[in-house]
Write a protein that holds these residues in place. Structure first.
Motif, PDB file in Angstrom:
ATOM      1  N   CYS A 111       6.032  54.627  56.755  1.00 55.09           N
ATOM      2  CA  CYS A 111       4.982  54.167  55.838  1.00 55.09           C
ATOM      3  C   CYS A 111       3.774  53.674  56.627  1.00 55.09           C
ATOM      4  CB  CYS A 111       5.503  53.111  54.875  1.00 55.09           C
ATOM      5  SG  CYS A 111       5.816  51.491  55.567  1.00 55.09           S
ATOM      6  N   GLN A 160       0.562  47.020  54.474  1.00 54.27           N
ATOM      7  CA  GLN A 160      -0.608  46.973  53.583  1.00 54.27           C
ATOM      8  C   GLN A 160      -1.698  46.054  54.118  1.00 54.27           C
ATOM      9  OE1 GLN A 160       1.543  45.905  49.858  1.00 54.27           O
ATOM     10  NE2 GLN A 160       0.073  47.302  48.920  1.00 54.27           N
ATOM     11  N   THR A 215       9.701  56.441  47.631  1.00 52.18           N
ATOM     12  CA  THR A 215       9.927  56.260  46.195  1.00 52.18           C
ATOM     13  C   THR A 215       8.573  56.155  45.504  1.00 52.18           C
ATOM     14  OG1 THR A 215       9.946  53.836  46.270  1.00 52.18           O
ATOM     15  CG2 THR A 215      12.070  54.969  46.641  1.00 52.18           C
ATOM     16  N   ASP A 216       8.555  56.419  44.197  1.00 54.11           N
ATOM     17  CA  ASP A 216       7.309  56.292  43.435  1.00 54.11           C
ATOM     18  C   ASP A 216       6.753  54.881  43.526  1.00 54.11           C
ATOM     19  OD1 ASP A 216       7.372  58.950  42.694  1.00 54.11           O
ATOM     20  OD2 ASP A 216       8.384  58.566  40.781  1.00 54.11           O
ATOM     21  N   GLU A 217       7.638  53.895  43.469  1.00 51.26           N
ATOM     22  CA  GLU A 217       7.196  52.498  43.554  1.00 51.26           C
ATOM     23  C   GLU A 217       6.534  52.208  44.903  1.00 51.26           C
ATOM     24  OE1 GLU A 217       9.042  47.975  43.439  1.00 51.26           O
ATOM     25  OE2 GLU A 217      10.323  49.662  42.894  1.00 51.26           O
ATOM     26  N   ARG A 218       7.120  52.678  45.974  1.00 50.97           N
ATOM     27  CA  ARG A 218       6.547  52.452  47.308  1.00 50.97           C
ATOM     28  C   ARG A 218       5.238  53.214  47.489  1.00 50.97           C
ATOM     29  NH1 ARG A 218      12.378  52.878  50.342  1.00 50.97           N
ATOM     30  NH2 ARG A 218      13.062  50.770  49.799  1.00 50.97           N
ATOM     31  N   GLU A 226       2.973  53.583  45.436  1.00 50.10           N
ATOM     32  CA  GLU A 226       1.878  52.821  44.831  1.00 50.10           C
ATOM     33  C   GLU A 226       1.216  51.902  45.863  1.00 50.10           C
ATOM     34  OE1 GLU A 226       3.361  50.710  41.422  1.00 50.10           O
ATOM     35  OE2 GLU A 226       4.058  52.556  40.458  1.00 50.10           O
ATOM     36  N   SER A 227       1.970  51.529  46.895  1.00 44.48           N
ATOM     37  CA  SER A 227       1.490  50.556  47.878  1.00 44.48           C
ATOM     38  C   SER A 227       1.090  51.157  49.217  1.00 44.48           C
ATOM     39  CB  SER A 227       2.580  49.507  48.132  1.00 44.48           C
ATOM     40  OG  SER A 227       2.976  48.899  46.933  1.00 44.48           O
TER      41      SER A 227
END
Length: 190
Positions: free
Chosen positions: A43, A148, A162-165, A167-168
């Motif tokens: 990430c 971030q 994941t979709d949630e990750r 987003e960030s």
């Protein structure tokens, strides 16, 4: 949570192997059914597109030249390689990686040093980018927030996309696939 379950199952399996499950030797087999396939990726902060592009280019080169496979094979199959990374890093810009060093074989402590697939893959990437790798051990749940905010350049901790990750943070191409399967006694009823 899944990391703890996987760790517990791994420990039980290893204890069974080393103890011989009693006095008789037990041969194990992996059942054909794969219960989960997880592609692991790196990430990077959404605003750090240049670093993401550089990481993907380095990963692509490491996959094409076989280095990535050699790193994974070392920790999964025990096949040693003669690759060396991060030999001359003095004066180089730092590449700061956040991880949670309690997920062997991807990251763990060995003699006070963080090692494993992720640590070695990150070192190979840093070499390709002509940078010095610095690994910071932190809680898994704080890796994305740290990336971030710029506290870390990237996060590697057996991390799935994941979709949630998403987003960030953004994610690199996959560099390894984790497979969850069931291991049973070869001559057992299962």
């Amino acid at each position: 949570m899944k990391k703890y379950i996987a760790l517990i199952l791994s420990v039980i399996t290893l204890l069974c192997l080393f103890s011989g499950c009693g006095s008789k030797k037990v041969t194990l087999k992996i059942l054909d059914t794969e219960y989960a396939l997880e592609d692991y990726a790196i990430c990077v902060a959404k605003e750090n597109k240049d670093l993401l592009d550089d990481i993907n280019a380095a990963l692509d080169a490491l996959i094409k030249d076989g280095t990535a496979k050699k790193i994974v094979d070392k920790y999964i199959s025990g096949v040693e390689h003669n690759l060396t990374f991060q030999q001359n890093t003095e004066g180089k810009k730092e590449l700061v990686m956040a991880t949670n060093a309690y997920f062997p074989p991807y990251e763990y402590y060995d003699g006070g040093k963080i090692v494993g697939i992720d640590a070695e893959m990150a070192a190979a990437i840093a070499d390709k980018l002509d940078m010095k790798l610095v690994i910071k051990d932190t809680e898994f749940g704080s890796i994305i927030a740290g990336v971030q905010t710029g506290k870390y350049d990237m996060g590697m901790a057996g991390m799935t996309v994941t979709d949630e990750r998403l987003e960030s943070v953004d994610f690199s191409s996959s560099y390894a696939t984790g497979i969850q399967a069931v291991i049973v006694a070869e001559d057992g009823d299962i």
